[in-house]
Write an enzyme that holds these catalytic residues in place. Sequence first.
Site, PDB file in Angstrom:
ATOM      1  N   GLY A  54       0.816  -1.221   0.000  1.00 42.69           N
ATOM      2  CA  GLY A  54       0.000   0.000   0.000  1.00 42.69           C
ATOM      3  C   GLY A  54       0.842   1.260   0.000  1.00 42.69           C
ATOM      4  N   GLU A  65       5.522   2.557   9.151  1.00 38.80           N
ATOM      5  CA  GLU A  65       4.740   1.339   8.900  1.00 38.80           C
ATOM      6  C   GLU A  65       5.664   0.233   8.377  1.00 38.80           C
ATOM      7  OE1 GLU A  65       1.335   0.886   5.940  1.00 38.80           O
ATOM      8  OE2 GLU A  65       0.187   1.238   7.762  1.00 38.80           O
ATOM      9  N   LYS A  74      -7.871  -2.294  14.445  1.00 38.27           N
ATOM     10  CA  LYS A  74      -8.994  -2.488  13.510  1.00 38.27           C
ATOM     11  C   LYS A  74      -9.980  -3.496  14.095  1.00 38.27           C
ATOM     12  CE  LYS A  74      -6.432  -1.873   9.166  1.00 38.27           C
ATOM     13  NZ  LYS A  74      -6.003  -2.529   7.935  1.00 38.27           N
TER      14      LYS A  74
HETATM   15  O1  F6P Z   1      -4.113  -0.203   7.828  1.00 38.56           O
HETATM   16  C1  F6P Z   1      -2.935   0.030   7.159  1.00 38.56           C
HETATM   17  C2  F6P Z   1      -3.134  -0.085   5.687  1.00 38.56           C
HETATM   18  O2  F6P Z   1      -3.300  -1.405   5.326  1.00 38.56           O
HETATM   19  C3  F6P Z   1      -1.977   0.531   4.916  1.00 38.56           C
HETATM   20  O3  F6P Z   1      -0.901  -0.312   4.800  1.00 38.56           O
HETATM   21  C4  F6P Z   1      -2.643   0.868   3.620  1.00 38.56           C
HETATM   22  O4  F6P Z   1      -1.900   1.773   2.868  1.00 38.56           O
HETATM   23  C5  F6P Z   1      -3.956   1.422   4.122  1.00 38.56           C
HETATM   24  O5  F6P Z   1      -4.280   0.628   5.248  1.00 38.56           O
HETATM   25  C6  F6P Z   1      -5.093   1.405   3.135  1.00 38.56           C
HETATM   26  O6  F6P Z   1      -5.382   0.112   2.707  1.00 38.56           O
HETATM   27  P1  F6P Z   1      -6.275  -0.136   1.437  1.00 38.56           P
HETATM   28  O7  F6P Z   1      -5.586   0.444   0.264  1.00 38.56           O
HETATM   29  O8  F6P Z   1      -6.418  -1.633   1.349  1.00 38.56           O
HETATM   30  O9  F6P Z   1      -7.611   0.531   1.665  1.00 38.56           O
END
Ligand code: F6P
Length: 548
Positions: free
Chosen positions: A266, A352, A511
């Site tokens: 991400g 992260e 989460k």
């Molecule tokens: O919660 C962290 C995370 O997974 C990041 O690594 C990522 O960039 C962000 O959330 C958004 O995730 P997604 O693109 O799956 O919505």
Amino acid sequence: MNITNTPEWQALLDHKDRLEHVHLRDLFAADEERFANFSFELDDLLVDYSKQRIDAATLSSLIELARTTDVAGWRDRMFAGEKINVSEERSVLHTALRHLEFTPFPNAEQDVMPQVRAVRKQMRDIVERVRSGLWRGFKGDAIQNIVNIGIGGSDLGPKLATRALSALQHPGLTFYYVSNLDSAHLAPLLEQLDPRTTLFIVASKTFTTQETSINAQTARNWLLAAAMEEWAVGKHFIAVTSSPAKAHEFGIPDSNILEIWDWVGGRYSLWSAVGLSVALAIGMNGFERMLKGAETMDHHFQQMPLEKNLPVLLALISIWNTNFLGAETTAILPYNESIRHLPAFLQQLEMESNGKTVSRDGEPLTCRANPIVWGEIGVNGQHAFFQLLHQGGWLIPCDFVVAASSDYPLPGHQAPLLANCLAQSSALAFGKTEAQAREELSAAGLSDAHIAKLLPHKVFAGNQPSTTILMPSLDPFQLGMLLALYEHKVFVQGVIWGINSFDQWGVELGKQLANRLLPSITGGQADDASLDASTNGLIAYFRRHGHV
Ligand code: F6P
């Protein structure tokens, strides 16, 4: 491997004993060529690390540390598509996204380029249709507003790049980024937008992220309240995701779904279709210039020997500051307004990726890994927290980042901006001695008694290390190089600490708990016996005061 037991680590501890009390003033005095010896220019991107508290001997020991931890080997494994993200059993191939040659990548057997090129083509088609006004909304209007709904890597990179390159932006398009679950982010925006001329990009690798799903659903309801027809979703929504089926369920037609893959992390996804808003802003050719900048840094990282390799050098200096000189935080200080989001972007990239205490093999690390990353526009910081940088007594390495020419030139602004940037790194490095302060006060005509009273306040210890990164201007190529430089720096640090920089298990617990607490907040009448007293007390407050 326990790096703290290696002879290279021990050698660096000896260097620390030797250099800990050596002042940057003395390091500069001892070497007239210090700037030439400790700076590097690559395609006009100048990185000056001469104000770091290192000397040639430290640097060679740091390079030995990189050798002993096999930085070059891990780098080659990443570029070869090996599954170096071991906990998720994934390759790490964001570099494929900026591979612009017509050759396979990472190799002929595993070639991902056909999919990458197909999505680039899809992006180009969308970008051209929107920018030329051919893409029409449900009432036949051209698009004027683009709203990227995403969070983390699906927000920070595109937001940074769009803002950084805003001087090159299409004049008829306005860009917005919505990430916060708080409706105060989306609601005022929807009030000012016209659904007929608004295009939403739902950027979410997983398409399950709560914040993004809720914002996207609200945006969809808002659109349908005006359009009254489900097919309108296809005219106003694009999805960027590795879960096309979920985007399809949301009502987005396949032609508007741009795929990313599990080998794109991400926080490394700006170069993929997650960068669609950037491409819409500056055009697909501009976006590819940004990819070219990043590719140039990739080639540099792959080809240059460790001692001339910018990401390696920056990573080693950061390790020196953190693990040997004892810095606990590091400040990112952009001076151009347009790169104001750089600190936030780097916070995710660094913290992260490497905010971990366990090695890729699951063993506890024997040293501290990533420092805390923070920062702000430099000139604003000067009138806020710089006091602490100068006289607060903390060791806080800083990165100064500035473009030599303004992207929005007004007479009389740029030279003072540059002067401030250089003055700060210089003041932090060299400080002001007691003798200098005394001389100044006495030249100003102060009495001896007055001087004695003021003197302790007028002394600056200095010796605060910094790196200065200069670009000629904020253009897509330079920005691409800059961001790829930091990406590889973070990777090298991870390798040396023995970390897998590409997972982020630490974000999961919060989460899970948020999902568990939701029913108590929305419907619970009494305390939940399975929760702690503090959380129950806070939930009770929400029940009394919140409108949920
Ligand atoms: O919660 C962290 C995370 O997974 C990041 O690594 C990522 O960039 C962000 O959330 C958004 O995730 P997604 O693109 O799956 O919505």
